[in-house]
Scaffold this active site. Structure first.
Site: not given
Ligand code: PGA
Length: 235
Positions: A6-7, A86, A155, A161
């Site tokens: 996932n950019f 997401h 997730e 992150g």
């Protein structure tokens, strides 16, 4: 095994093209998914195991929704893989479960492959596995879990992150609970690194990883896919 990158809000048109061409040239056989920003979409000529998808879309064919991207724009590039739910869209962009369900149903009607993301925030994790699963099952409200083209990504919000991955045991436990109802492939995402890929892919019921930060350098993403390819050969 499914290895997805996932950019998020990284890479431009040129670097995305270079990234995809590099990965394509390695002739991997694992399932590879790449989610660049909209502006980097193009008509890439790729083998069936590499798909370029989108991180978001607006659930319409076309219309008057200033700033949004509908399916008329995605179809130009044969996009048929999407991320839905997401955590950054849920928590930073404020997408409600209703909006998420609308997007899910629209992508389903379009017969897209959907990577549906679920995961609990830190304060829920601190209450233990029952609270975690109750939170996650709520994120399935209105979602058809029997959809053929569904992939679920677990997730945890606190792991995304942050450099702080969930432990092997925590991942195993959540995937085990999910597996009772969800037949779709199950991915883990949240600070996956090259060094942790092997261990995570070895967890029971784990069918792959969805990676952000550590995947943005193509050499790293490439190493992760190589690990998945080697695992497949082992089996
Ligand atoms: P991360 O992101 O690897 O940077 O934690 C994962 C994701 O958001 O899918």
């Amino acid at each position: 095994m499914i290895i997805a990158s996932n950019f998020k809000t990284n890479h431009n048109r040129k670097s995305t093209k270079e990234f995809i061409e590099y990965i394509d040239a390695q002739n991997y056989f694992s399932e590879i998914r790449i989610f660049p920003p909209f502006t980097a979409l193009s008509s890439f000529d790729l083998p069936p195991n590499i798909k370029v998808g989108v991180q978001d879309f607006y659930p319409v064919q076309n219309g008057s929704f200033t700033g949004e991207i509908g399916f008329e724009q995605l179809e130009e590039f044969d996009v048929n893989t999407v991320l839905v739910g997401h955590s950054e869209r849920r928590h930073i962009l404020g997408e409600s479960q209703k909006v998420i369900v609308d997007k899910y149903n629209y992508a389903k009607q379009k017969e897209c492959e959907i990577i549906y993301c679920v995961g609990e925030p830190k304060e829920v994790r601190e209450q233990g596995i029952e609270a975690v699963m109750a939170y996650i099952w709520e994120q399935f409200d209105g979602i058809d879990i029997d959809y053929d083209e569904l992939i679920v990504a677990y997730e945890p919000v606190w792991a995304i992150g942050t450099g702080l991955s969930a432990s092997k045991d925590d991942i195993k436990e959540v995937l085990e609970h999910l597996r009772v109802k969800v037949k779709a492939p199950l991915l883990y995402g949240g600070s996956v690194k090259v060094e942790t890929t092997q261990e995570i892919l070895s967890i029971e019921n784990c069918d792959g990883v969805l990676v952000g930060t550590a995947s943005w350098k193509v050499e790293n993403f490439s190493k992760m896919v190589e690990i998945a390819d080697n695992k497949k050969e082992e089996k």
